[in-house]
Scaffold this active site. Structure first.
Site, PDB file in Angstrom:
ATOM      1  N   ASP A  92       0.860  -1.189   0.000  1.00 16.55           N
ATOM      2  CA  ASP A  92       0.000   0.000   0.000  1.00 16.55           C
ATOM      3  C   ASP A  92       0.897   1.240   0.000  1.00 16.55           C
ATOM      4  O   ASP A  92       1.038   1.923   0.999  1.00 16.55           O
ATOM      5  CB  ASP A  92      -0.931  -0.034   1.225  1.00 16.55           C
ATOM      6  CG  ASP A  92      -2.011   1.041   1.135  1.00 16.55           C
ATOM      7  OD1 ASP A  92      -2.053   1.763   0.115  1.00 16.55           O
ATOM      8  OD2 ASP A  92      -2.793   1.169   2.098  1.00 16.55           O
ATOM      9  N   ASN A 138      11.740  -6.702  -8.018  1.00 13.56           N
ATOM     10  CA  ASN A 138      11.120  -5.417  -8.358  1.00 13.56           C
ATOM     11  C   ASN A 138      12.147  -4.314  -8.435  1.00 13.56           C
ATOM     12  O   ASN A 138      13.138  -4.306  -7.715  1.00 13.56           O
ATOM     13  CB  ASN A 138       9.987  -5.090  -7.374  1.00 13.56           C
ATOM     14  CG  ASN A 138      10.446  -4.243  -6.200  1.00 13.56           C
ATOM     15  OD1 ASN A 138      10.529  -3.018  -6.297  1.00 13.56           O
ATOM     16  ND2 ASN A 138      10.779  -4.892  -5.094  1.00 13.56           N
ATOM     17  N   GLY A 141      11.429   1.596  -8.191  1.00 14.63           N
ATOM     18  CA  GLY A 141      12.123   2.881  -8.148  1.00 14.63           C
ATOM     19  C   GLY A 141      11.307   3.942  -7.422  1.00 14.63           C
ATOM     20  O   GLY A 141      11.428   5.125  -7.686  1.00 14.63           O
ATOM     21  N   PHE A 142      10.447   3.487  -6.516  1.00 16.20           N
ATOM     22  CA  PHE A 142       9.700   4.400  -5.651  1.00 16.20           C
ATOM     23  C   PHE A 142       8.785   5.348  -6.400  1.00 16.20           C
ATOM     24  O   PHE A 142       8.916   6.557  -6.332  1.00 16.20           O
ATOM     25  CB  PHE A 142      10.654   5.157  -4.709  1.00 16.20           C
ATOM     26  CG  PHE A 142      11.505   4.196  -3.970  1.00 16.20           C
ATOM     27  CD1 PHE A 142      10.960   3.410  -2.981  1.00 16.20           C
ATOM     28  CD2 PHE A 142      12.817   3.992  -4.332  1.00 16.20           C
ATOM     29  CE1 PHE A 142      11.706   2.454  -2.349  1.00 16.20           C
ATOM     30  CE2 PHE A 142      13.572   3.031  -3.700  1.00 16.20           C
ATOM     31  CZ  PHE A 142      13.016   2.262  -2.702  1.00 16.20           C
ATOM     32  N   SER A 207      20.550   0.495   1.628  1.00 16.87           N
ATOM     33  CA  SER A 207      21.483   0.113   0.574  1.00 16.87           C
ATOM     34  C   SER A 207      22.877   0.015   1.160  1.00 16.87           C
ATOM     35  O   SER A 207      23.202   0.711   2.112  1.00 16.87           O
ATOM     36  CB  SER A 207      21.399   1.143  -0.539  1.00 16.87           C
ATOM     37  OG  SER A 207      22.631   1.315  -1.146  1.00 16.87           O
ATOM     38  N   ASN A 209      25.361   1.195   0.093  1.00 18.95           N
ATOM     39  CA  ASN A 209      26.054   2.481   0.007  1.00 18.95           C
ATOM     40  C   ASN A 209      25.252   3.610   0.644  1.00 18.95           C
ATOM     41  O   ASN A 209      25.240   4.725   0.178  1.00 18.95           O
ATOM     42  CB  ASN A 209      26.431   2.818  -1.436  1.00 18.95           C
ATOM     43  CG  ASN A 209      25.212   2.788  -2.341  1.00 18.95           C
ATOM     44  OD1 ASN A 209      24.094   2.698  -1.856  1.00 18.95           O
ATOM     45  ND2 ASN A 209      25.437   2.866  -3.638  1.00 18.95           N
ATOM     46  N   THR A 210      24.585   3.251   1.731  1.00 15.84           N
ATOM     47  CA  THR A 210      23.901   4.257   2.540  1.00 15.84           C
ATOM     48  C   THR A 210      24.916   5.267   3.060  1.00 15.84           C
ATOM     49  O   THR A 210      26.045   4.887   3.355  1.00 15.84           O
ATOM     50  CB  THR A 210      23.222   3.546   3.727  1.00 15.84           C
ATOM     51  OG1 THR A 210      22.193   2.737   3.210  1.00 15.84           O
ATOM     52  CG2 THR A 210      22.665   4.519   4.727  1.00 15.84           C
ATOM     53  N   LYS A 251      15.192   0.697   8.458  1.00 16.28           N
ATOM     54  CA  LYS A 251      15.067  -0.547   7.694  1.00 16.28           C
ATOM     55  C   LYS A 251      16.354  -0.757   6.922  1.00 16.28           C
ATOM     56  O   LYS A 251      16.816   0.147   6.218  1.00 16.28           O
ATOM     57  CB  LYS A 251      13.885  -0.437   6.734  1.00 16.28           C
ATOM     58  CG  LYS A 251      13.658  -1.711   5.913  1.00 16.28           C
ATOM     59  CD  LYS A 251      12.313  -1.676   5.221  1.00 16.28           C
ATOM     60  CE  LYS A 251      12.086  -2.897   4.351  1.00 16.28           C
ATOM     61  NZ  LYS A 251      10.744  -2.899   3.735  1.00 16.28           N
ATOM     62  N   ASN A 280      15.046  -5.413   3.925  1.00 14.66           N
ATOM     63  CA  ASN A 280      14.572  -5.093   2.587  1.00 14.66           C
ATOM     64  C   ASN A 280      14.891  -6.272   1.640  1.00 14.66           C
ATOM     65  O   ASN A 280      15.374  -7.315   2.067  1.00 14.66           O
ATOM     66  CB  ASN A 280      15.323  -3.809   2.161  1.00 14.66           C
ATOM     67  CG  ASN A 280      14.830  -3.212   0.874  1.00 14.66           C
ATOM     68  OD1 ASN A 280      13.783  -3.566   0.361  1.00 14.66           O
ATOM     69  ND2 ASN A 280      15.610  -2.281   0.330  1.00 14.66           N
TER      70      ASN A 280
HETATM   71  C1  FMN Z   1       6.837  -5.094  -5.348  1.00 18.19           C
HETATM   72  C2  FMN Z   1       7.562  -4.696  -4.101  1.00 18.19           C
HETATM   73  C3  FMN Z   1       7.647  -3.339  -3.743  1.00 18.19           C
HETATM   74  C4  FMN Z   1       8.316  -2.952  -2.595  1.00 18.19           C
HETATM   75  N1  FMN Z   1       8.367  -1.628  -2.252  1.00 18.19           N
HETATM   76  C5  FMN Z   1       8.969  -1.248  -1.088  1.00 18.19           C
HETATM   77  C6  FMN Z   1       8.974   0.116  -0.675  1.00 18.19           C
HETATM   78  O1  FMN Z   1       8.410   1.005  -1.325  1.00 18.19           O
HETATM   79  N2  FMN Z   1       9.619   0.413   0.476  1.00 18.19           N
HETATM   80  C7  FMN Z   1      10.229  -0.522   1.246  1.00 18.19           C
HETATM   81  O2  FMN Z   1      10.788  -0.188   2.294  1.00 18.19           O
HETATM   82  N3  FMN Z   1      10.227  -1.827   0.897  1.00 18.19           N
HETATM   83  C8  FMN Z   1       9.612  -2.198  -0.243  1.00 18.19           C
HETATM   84  N4  FMN Z   1       9.592  -3.536  -0.598  1.00 18.19           N
HETATM   85  C9  FMN Z   1      10.290  -4.517   0.258  1.00 18.19           C
HETATM   86  C10 FMN Z   1       9.333  -5.225   1.232  1.00 18.19           C
HETATM   87  O3  FMN Z   1       8.808  -4.310   2.162  1.00 18.19           O
HETATM   88  C11 FMN Z   1      10.082  -6.335   2.000  1.00 18.19           C
HETATM   89  O4  FMN Z   1      11.110  -5.746   2.761  1.00 18.19           O
HETATM   90  C12 FMN Z   1      10.689  -7.387   1.085  1.00 18.19           C
HETATM   91  O5  FMN Z   1       9.848  -7.651  -0.011  1.00 18.19           O
HETATM   92  C13 FMN Z   1      10.982  -8.704   1.804  1.00 18.19           C
HETATM   93  O6  FMN Z   1       9.812  -9.321   2.295  1.00 18.19           O
HETATM   94  P1  FMN Z   1       9.031 -10.513   1.502  1.00 18.19           P
HETATM   95  O7  FMN Z   1      10.056 -11.527   1.125  1.00 18.19           O
HETATM   96  O8  FMN Z   1       8.023 -11.012   2.467  1.00 18.19           O
HETATM   97  O9  FMN Z   1       8.405  -9.870   0.320  1.00 18.19           O
HETATM   98  C14 FMN Z   1       8.934  -3.938  -1.764  1.00 18.19           C
HETATM   99  C15 FMN Z   1       8.823  -5.283  -2.120  1.00 18.19           C
HETATM  100  C16 FMN Z   1       8.159  -5.684  -3.266  1.00 18.19           C
HETATM  101  C17 FMN Z   1       8.068  -7.142  -3.604  1.00 18.19           C
HETATM  102  C1  NAG Z   2      15.614  -1.754  -0.966  1.00 19.93           C
HETATM  103  O1  NAG Z   2      16.482  -2.489  -1.801  1.00 19.93           O
HETATM  104  C2  NAG Z   2      16.484  -2.097  -3.156  1.00 19.93           C
HETATM  105  C3  NAG Z   2      17.424  -3.033  -3.890  1.00 19.93           C
HETATM  106  O2  NAG Z   2      17.337  -4.329  -3.411  1.00 19.93           O
HETATM  107  C4  NAG Z   2      16.885  -0.641  -3.263  1.00 19.93           C
HETATM  108  O3  NAG Z   2      16.807  -0.226  -4.612  1.00 19.93           O
HETATM  109  C5  NAG Z   2      15.962   0.220  -2.413  1.00 19.93           C
HETATM  110  O4  NAG Z   2      16.396   1.576  -2.427  1.00 19.93           O
HETATM  111  C6  NAG Z   2      15.964  -0.277  -0.986  1.00 19.93           C
HETATM  112  N1  NAG Z   2      15.121   0.545  -0.121  1.00 19.93           N
HETATM  113  C7  NAG Z   2      13.819   0.497  -0.004  1.00 19.93           C
HETATM  114  C8  NAG Z   2      13.148   1.461   0.893  1.00 19.93           C
HETATM  115  O5  NAG Z   2      13.137  -0.287  -0.605  1.00 19.93           O
HETATM  116  C1  NAG Z   3      16.889   3.954   0.290  1.00 18.85           C
HETATM  117  O1  NAG Z   3      18.225   4.188   0.668  1.00 18.85           O
HETATM  118  C2  NAG Z   3      19.166   4.013  -0.363  1.00 18.85           C
HETATM  119  C3  NAG Z   3      20.496   4.285   0.236  1.00 18.85           C
HETATM  120  O2  NAG Z   3      20.534   5.492   0.890  1.00 18.85           O
HETATM  121  C4  NAG Z   3      18.884   4.926  -1.518  1.00 18.85           C
HETATM  122  O3  NAG Z   3      19.763   4.626  -2.586  1.00 18.85           O
HETATM  123  C5  NAG Z   3      17.451   4.731  -1.985  1.00 18.85           C
HETATM  124  O4  NAG Z   3      17.141   5.662  -2.990  1.00 18.85           O
HETATM  125  C6  NAG Z   3      16.519   4.921  -0.818  1.00 18.85           C
HETATM  126  N1  NAG Z   3      15.164   4.709  -1.222  1.00 18.85           N
HETATM  127  C7  NAG Z   3      14.197   5.539  -0.847  1.00 18.85           C
HETATM  128  C8  NAG Z   3      12.828   5.279  -1.314  1.00 18.85           C
HETATM  129  O5  NAG Z   3      14.416   6.480  -0.125  1.00 18.85           O
END
Ligand code: FMN
Ligand code: NAG
Ligand code: NAG
Ligand code: NAG
Length: 394
Positions: A92, A138, A141-142, A207, A209-210, A251, A280
């Site tokens: 969501d 996936n 790319g937010f 990431s 490279n945070t 996270k 993640n």
């Molecule tokens: C389609 C998709 C979109 C996701 N988008 C986000 C996101 O916007 N922000 C985030 O912190 N994690 C995002 N995640 C990561 C999930 O919150 C979770 O950390 C990850 O999928 C591992 O859990 P799972 O194996 O139960 O899916 C996404 C995962 C999936 C599959």
């Molecule tokens: C989660 O991991 C992916 C790559 O696995 C990365 O692109 C993304 O920025 C990370 N953060 C979140 C909030 O999903």
């Molecule tokens: C999550 O953190 C990583 C590392 O700082 C960054 O590359 C990525 O863009 C971030 N994702 C979001 C949604 O902020």
């Protein structure tokens, strides 16, 4: 299948499944083969459909007759959770279907990630099913509607007559155009705008490279990033008692090295950050993947069962590094109650999932809770809380 054919199959199935579901108010579309039909859609349209259904209140709901073992109730950050199973961020994304999601039986739902300004995310296709592995890659790319619209959705929910009980977390992101070094500004904007609606706030340090974690630069950038979010929350909610402000969680990615993990743990303890979500998706590709190599080599984060072992191991590492003093949320590859139980034993106070919902549909939630209750009772635990970190005390 040709694009045109796929498109028309997609449109026809979306249309007819939706119409059918509307006519049969709240029918369990998954039970009657709907899960299969939904899988005919490309994954992004299936996701849209699932949100649409949850928002209109006709996604499968947990049966009223369902009775839950009371040992599943738990208390974290002074907040009550009816059960420890939550929906992870990314389902969501725009906070538009919170009640529909809670009605599936989750104890809590994490909405977002939300970025300060609206942004479209990556070009499509950007979600891929690895069916043989029951996994997903996936690279959304937010895509985000931005803080303004996100807040509107949360406000609209508050003005509803009735809301589903349950805990709601808000996951904050940064705009693509914001440089890593200024991520704190974006997260702080999010915290200021949304903290009054959030039961907890999540900051992504996901990431390898945070800031602060790249090239062993040290902990300073991470400290200032998290420090700025804490101050943003405290200034926005200055009139609230300290323990009535939403806890702040970070996270992390499962791809961090040992020294990165130690840095995160130390900064978290030093600043009194309230919790850590582990983890993640992974940028890694385990050897054991069964799906065809064209899909496996798609760029993006891998989720689902192939991620489970890695994320549970990192969870255990973080539990040790934080000496069991910081509540942890285990996430990654949970699709059975036994998987959730392993996360709890490794140190998780709460558990989240996402990918299992894609393959099993909403009924997975009550199944997982039932299996978890069985596993806990089998091993003589009277509650979730008693089992947290059990692997470390033996
Ligand atoms: C389609 C998709 C979109 C996701 N988008 C986000 C996101 O916007 N922000 C985030 O912190 N994690 C995002 N995640 C990561 C999930 O919150 C979770 O950390 C990850 O999928 C591992 O859990 P799972 O194996 O139960 O899916 C996404 C995962 C999936 C599959
Ligand atoms: C989660 O991991 C992916 C790559 O696995 C990365 O692109 C993304 O920025 C990370 N953060 C979140 C909030 O999903
Ligand atoms: C999550 O953190 C990583 C590392 O700082 C960054 O590359 C990525 O863009 C971030 N994702 C979001 C949604 O902020
Ligand atoms: C967020 O993204 C928008 C649109 O890409 C951009 O205009 C804005 O400057 C970004 N925010 C910050 C804080 O950089």
């Amino acid at each position: 299948m040709g694009t045109l054919i796929r498109l028309s199959v997609g449109l026809v199935t979306t249309g007819s499944v939706a119409a059918w579901a509307v006519l049969n108010d709240r029918i369990d579309v998954y039970r009657f083969g709907g899960g299969r039909i939904i899988q005919l859609l490309d994954p992004e349209n299936a996701h849209k459909f699932a949100i649409f259904a949850a928002k209109r209140g006709f996604a499968p709901r947990q049966q009223h007759s369902y009775s839950e073992w009371e040992g599943l109730q738990t208390q974290v950050w002074g907040r009550h959770f009816a059960n420890p199973i939550g929906l992870a961020a990314g389902f969501d994304k725009h906070a538009e279907a919170i009640d529909g999601c809670l009605a599936m039986g989750f104890g809590f739902v994490e909405v977002g990630s939300v970025t300060p300004e609206p942004q479209p995310g990556n070009p499509k296709p950007r979600v891929f099913r690895l069916i043989k592995d029951r996994a997903v890659i996936n690279r959304y790319g937010f895509n985000s509607v931005g803080l303004e619209a996100f807040e509107k959705n949360l406000k609209a929910r508050e003005s509803q007559h009735e809301v589903q009980p349950g805990v709601v977390g808000v996951n904050l992101g940064k705009n693509k155009t914001t440089p890593e070094a200024e991520a704190g500004v974006d997260y702080s904007r999010g915290a200021i705008k949304l903290c009054e609606y959030a039961d907890y706030i999540v900051v992504n340090v996901s990431s390898p490279n945070t800031p602060g974690l790249r090239n062993l630069q040290g902990k300073d950038p991470l400290r200032s990033l998290l420090g700025s979010v804490v101050s943003a929350r405290d200034s926005a909610l200055a009139s609230r008692a300290h323990d009535a402000r939403p806890p702040i969680l970070v996270k992390i990615a499962p791809d961090l090295h040992e020294h990165n993990l130690r840095d995160v743990a130390e900064v978290v303890m030093e600043l009194g950050i309230d919790g850590i979500i582990v983890s993640n998706t992974t940028v890694g590709r385990p050897d054991k993947l069964l799906s065809s190599s064209d899909v496996v080599k798609e760029a993006g984060g891998l989720s689902g069962p192939p991620l489970r072992e890695l994320s549970t191991k990192i969870l255990g590492d973080i539990y040790r590094l934080t000496e069991g003093k910081v509540p942890l949320v285990g996430c990654g590859g949970v699709s059975t109650g036994e998987d959730a139980y392993m996360k709890i034993r490794a140190g998780a106070s709460l558990v989240e999932l996402y990918t299992a919902l894609i393959y099993d549909g909403p009924r997975a939630v009550s199944r997982i809770k039932g299996e978890l209750a069985e596993a806990l009772q089998r091993d003589g635990f009277k509650s979730v809380q008693e089992a947290v970190g059990a692997d470390h005390t033996q």
